[in-house]
Design a protein around this motif. Structure first.
Motif, PDB file in Angstrom:
ATOM      1  N   LEU A   1      -4.795  -4.962  -2.457  1.00  0.00           N
ATOM      2  CA  LEU A   1      -4.407  -3.456  -2.539  1.00  0.00           C
ATOM      3  C   LEU A   1      -5.600  -2.493  -2.982  1.00  0.00           C
ATOM      4  N   GLY A   2      -6.548  -3.090  -3.920  1.00  0.00           N
ATOM      5  CA  GLY A   2      -7.668  -2.626  -4.171  1.00  0.00           C
ATOM      6  C   GLY A   2      -8.635  -2.632  -3.222  1.00  0.00           C
ATOM      7  N   HIS A   3      -8.701  -3.355  -2.268  1.00  0.00           N
ATOM      8  CA  HIS A   3      -9.544  -3.130  -1.084  1.00  0.00           C
ATOM      9  C   HIS A   3      -9.169  -2.238  -0.335  1.00  0.00           C
ATOM     10  N   PHE A   4      -7.830  -1.748  -0.015  1.00  0.00           N
ATOM     11  CA  PHE A   4      -7.293  -0.559   0.574  1.00  0.00           C
ATOM     12  C   PHE A   4      -7.905   0.736  -0.240  1.00  0.00           C
ATOM     13  N   GLU A   5      -7.980   0.743  -1.285  1.00  0.00           N
ATOM     14  CA  GLU A   5      -8.499   1.965  -1.897  1.00  0.00           C
ATOM     15  C   GLU A   5      -9.820   1.985  -2.163  1.00  0.00           C
ATOM     16  N   TRP A   6     -10.506   0.930  -1.877  1.00  0.00           N
ATOM     17  CA  TRP A   6     -11.992   0.878  -1.586  1.00  0.00           C
ATOM     18  C   TRP A   6     -12.377   1.502  -0.524  1.00  0.00           C
TER      19      TRP A   6
ATOM     20  N   THR B   1       0.863  -1.191   0.144  1.00  0.00           N
ATOM     21  CA  THR B   1       0.150   0.164  -0.088  1.00  0.00           C
ATOM     22  C   THR B   1       0.882   1.363  -0.091  1.00  0.00           C
TER      23      THR B   1
ATOM     24  N   ARG C   1     -10.697   3.492   1.296  1.00  0.00           N
ATOM     25  CA  ARG C   1     -10.246   5.030   1.406  1.00  0.00           C
ATOM     26  C   ARG C   1     -11.512   5.898   0.729  1.00  0.00           C
ATOM     27  N   ALA C   2     -11.960   5.258  -0.622  1.00  0.00           N
ATOM     28  CA  ALA C   2     -13.052   5.833  -1.278  1.00  0.00           C
ATOM     29  C   ALA C   2     -14.550   5.908  -0.240  1.00  0.00           C
TER      30      ALA C   2
END
Length: 494
Positions: free
Chosen positions: A118-123, A78, A125-126
Motif C-alpha cells: 500500500l505504501g508502494h502505491f503511494e510512492w 488501495t 503516485r508521489a
C-alpha cells in the motif's frame, strides 16, 4: 612486462590489477529499467553518488514493453480497490503471494511486499505515476482505455480462491491505449534525472571487479569500443533483466521455453546473472518461466474448454491466461484446441493477434472429433462429461468456478486451433540470482556477497513460478525491491 588483465562476464577482473579508474561513484547500477530506475532514485535520495549504466541508447528496458500494470493491494486495499468495493486484507495478499511463488516461494519477500504494498502505491503516485479511479470487471489482459483496476491473476480461480479472499490487484496507469510501461518508465526516468544520477548509455558491463574475498568493487565497461573501469565505493547493483533472449541459456536452464517462438525482452541476455555468479552468487529457479497465448478477452471465451492432442481436458479455464498457457506448454505434442459453441464463441483482437483460427466445425461434437482426426469418442466423451456437470453448476475434475460454467450444447460447435508451433506464444524467464529482501546477493549457503546487490528479473523475486504468475508482479517486484536495494546499497560501508 605487465600481464594483461583477464576477465569475462563469468570471470571477474582482479581488483589489484585494475590500471586506473575512469569513473567513480558510491553506487553503480547496471540496467535502466524499472528496477534500475527505482534503485538509483532511492540510493541518490539517501545521499549516495550514483552512476547508472545502460547497454542500450535510452531508458526503459523490458519494463517499457509491458502494459505498465503493477500488482498492489493489502492494508485494507488501495483507494481504487476500496472505491470499487474491495477490501483487500494484507494477509490475503500475503497468502496469495506465497501460493503464486510456488514450491520455492520466498516468504520473507512476500511478507515485506504484502506489508509495504500500500505504501508502494503511494510512492509511485508521489513520483508522478497517475492512476484513474476506475475498475474494469470484465476479463481482460490489459485495458485499451486509461482505466486502472483489473483482475490480473488467478485470484478468483481454484486453488487460489480457496486459501485467499479474492481481490483485483492489477493497477494500470492512466494511459490511453495499451503499452503503459513506456509511460511508467518515462515518469521514473524524469525522477532519476532530478535526483542527480549520472547515466552512461551504450555502456556494456563486461565484468565485475572483485578482490580475493569475492567482494564486488566495480565494473569493467565497454563504451564506444573502449575499455573503461568504474569503481563502486559502496556497492554494485545488477538490474540487467532476465535471460530469455539468450537462447543458449534458455536451452541450458529452461528448455521448455524454446517451444515459444516469441521471447519478450530487449537485451535480456542473462549478463546480470552471469556477472553475479562470477563472484559466487547463486542462481535459483532457473528452470521456471512464463509463457502465454492471449486467448481472452472477450470473457465468454473462458466458458469454453481446452483439450490436448488426445482430446482430454487439463486445466480449469477460469484461471489466469498465463497459468492456462503454462499447462498448455507442458502437454505432449503441439496440438491444442479451445472448444466453443455458438453461444460462447466470439472473435476479439487478441485472438487475431495470437493467430487463433477455427480448426474444425460441426453440428455435433462427433463431427468436430472426426474432422480433428481424433479416436472415436475421445473428444466427444470429454465434452459429454463436462456438459453433464456444467449443467449442474459443478466441475468436479478441475473446479472451474460456477459463473464460468455453461454446457457447450448450442450448435454449431468449433475447435479453435491453438497449436504451440503456429500461434503466438510469448515467454520470458523467472529464474535468477538469489537475494535477500534488501537486495543483497547471496551464495549457495545464503551468505551475502560483499558489495553486490540485484533487483528485478536479474533476481528470482516474487514472480518465480510459471504456474502462479500474475500480470503486474514483475513491475511490482522490480520497483519495490529496487527501492530496497537502493536504500541498503547507499548505506553499505566498506
Amino acid at each position: 612486462m605487465t600481464e594483461p588483465l583477464r576477465y569475462s562476464q563469468s570471470r571477474p577482473a582482479v581488483l589489484s590489477q585494475v590500471p586506473r579508474w575512469d569513473h567513480e561513484a558510491d553506487v553503480i547500477v547496471v540496467g535502466f529499467g524499472a528496477a534500475g530506475a527505482s534503485t538509483a532514485i532511492e540510493a541518490a535520495r539517501a545521499g549516495a553518488r550514483v552512476l547508472l549504466v545502460e547497454s542500450a541508447a535510452g531508458s526503459g528496458g523490458t519494463s517499457a514493453l509491458s502494459g505498465g500494470e503493477i500488482y498492489m493491494g493489502g492494508g485494507g486495499g488501495t483507494p481504487i480497490q476500496r472505491s470499487a468495493g474491495f477490501e483487500d486484507a494484507t494477509e490475503d495478499l500475503y497468502r496469495y503471494l506465497l501460493m503464486v511463488g510456488g514450491p520455492n516461494a520466498d516468504e520473507a519477500k512476500a511478507r515485506l511486499y504484502a506489508d509495504g504494498s500500500l505504501g508502494h502505491f503511494e510512492w509511485l503516485r508521489a513520483q508522478g505515476v497517475e492512476y484513474k479511479n476506475s475498475f474494469i470487471a470484465e476479463r481482460c489482459i490489459e485495458p485499451s482505455t486509461d482505466d486502472c483496476l483489473i483482475w490480473s491473476g488467478s485470484e478468483e480461480a481454484w486453488p487460489f480462491s480457496a486459501q485467499a479472499k479474492p481481490a483485483p490487484r492489477g493497477h494500470c496507469p492512466k494511459f490511453l491505449g495499451m503499452g503503459g510501461g513506456r509511460y511508467v518508465m518515462d515518469v521514473l526516468t524524469r525522477r532519476v534525472s532530478e535526483a542527480g544520477v549520472q547515466v552512461l548509455y551504450n555502456a556494456r558491463a563486461q565484468a565485475l571487479i572483485a578482490d580475493g574475498a569475492r567482494e564486488a568493487h566495480g565494473l569493467v565497461l565497454r563504451i564506444d569500443g573502449q575499455e573503461r573501469f568504474a569503481r563502486a565505493r559502496r556497492a554494485v547493483v545488477l538490474c540487467a533483466g532476465g535471460f530469455v533472449m539468450n537462447r543458449e541459456m534458455v536451452k541450458q536452464h529452461a528448455p521448455f521455453l524454446l517451444r515459444s517462438r516469441f521471447p519478450l525482452g530487449t537485451v535480456d541476455d542473462g549478463s546480470g546473472m552471469l556477472l553475479g555468479a562470477s563472484v559466487g552468487g547463486a542462481m535459483i529457479n532457473m528452470g521456471e518461466g512464463f509463457a502465454t497465448i492471449p486467448w481472452y478477452p472477450p470473457g465468454s471465451m473462458v466458458k469454453g474448454i481446452f483439450v490436448n492432442g488426445r482430446g482430454q481436458r487439463f486445466i480449469n479455464e477460469d484461471c489466469y491466461h498465463g497459468r492456462v498457457s503454462h499447462y498448455i506448454m507442458r502437454q505432449g505434442g503441439d496440438r491444442i484446441w479451445l472448444l466453443q459453441d455458438h453461444a460462447t464463441y466470439a472473435v476479439g483482437e487478441m485472438q487475431t493477434l495470437a493467430k487463433m483460427e477455427i480448426g474444425a466445425a460441426g453440428e455435433t461434437w462427433e463431427e468436430v472429433e472426426r474432422e480433428l482426426q481424433l479416436p472415436t469418442d475421445s473428444l466427444a466423451a470429454t465434452v459429454r462429461l463436462y456438459n453433464h456437470y456444467a449443467a449442474e453448476g459443478t466441475d468436479p475434475l478441475f473446479h472451474k468456478s460456477r459463473k464460468w460454467l455453461k454446457p457447450l450444447n448450442e450448435p454449431p460447435f468449433i475447435a479453435i486451433d491453438c497449436r504451440i508451433d503456429h500461434c503466438f506464444y510469448a515467454s520470458f524467464t523467472l529464474g535468477g540470482l538469489d537475494s535477500l529482501p534488501t537486495g543483497e546477493v547471496v551464495d549457495s549457503d545464503r551468505k551475502v556477497i560483499g558489495g553486490l546487490f540485484a533487483a528485478g528479473r536479474t533476481t528470482c523475486g516474487l514472480p518465480r513460478w510459471g504456474e502462479g504468475y500474475s500480470s503486474g508482479l514483475s513491475l511490482a517486484d522490480a520497483s519495490f525491491f529496487g527501492r530496497q536495494a537502493g536504500m541498503r546499497a547507499a548505506a553499505t560501508a566498506r
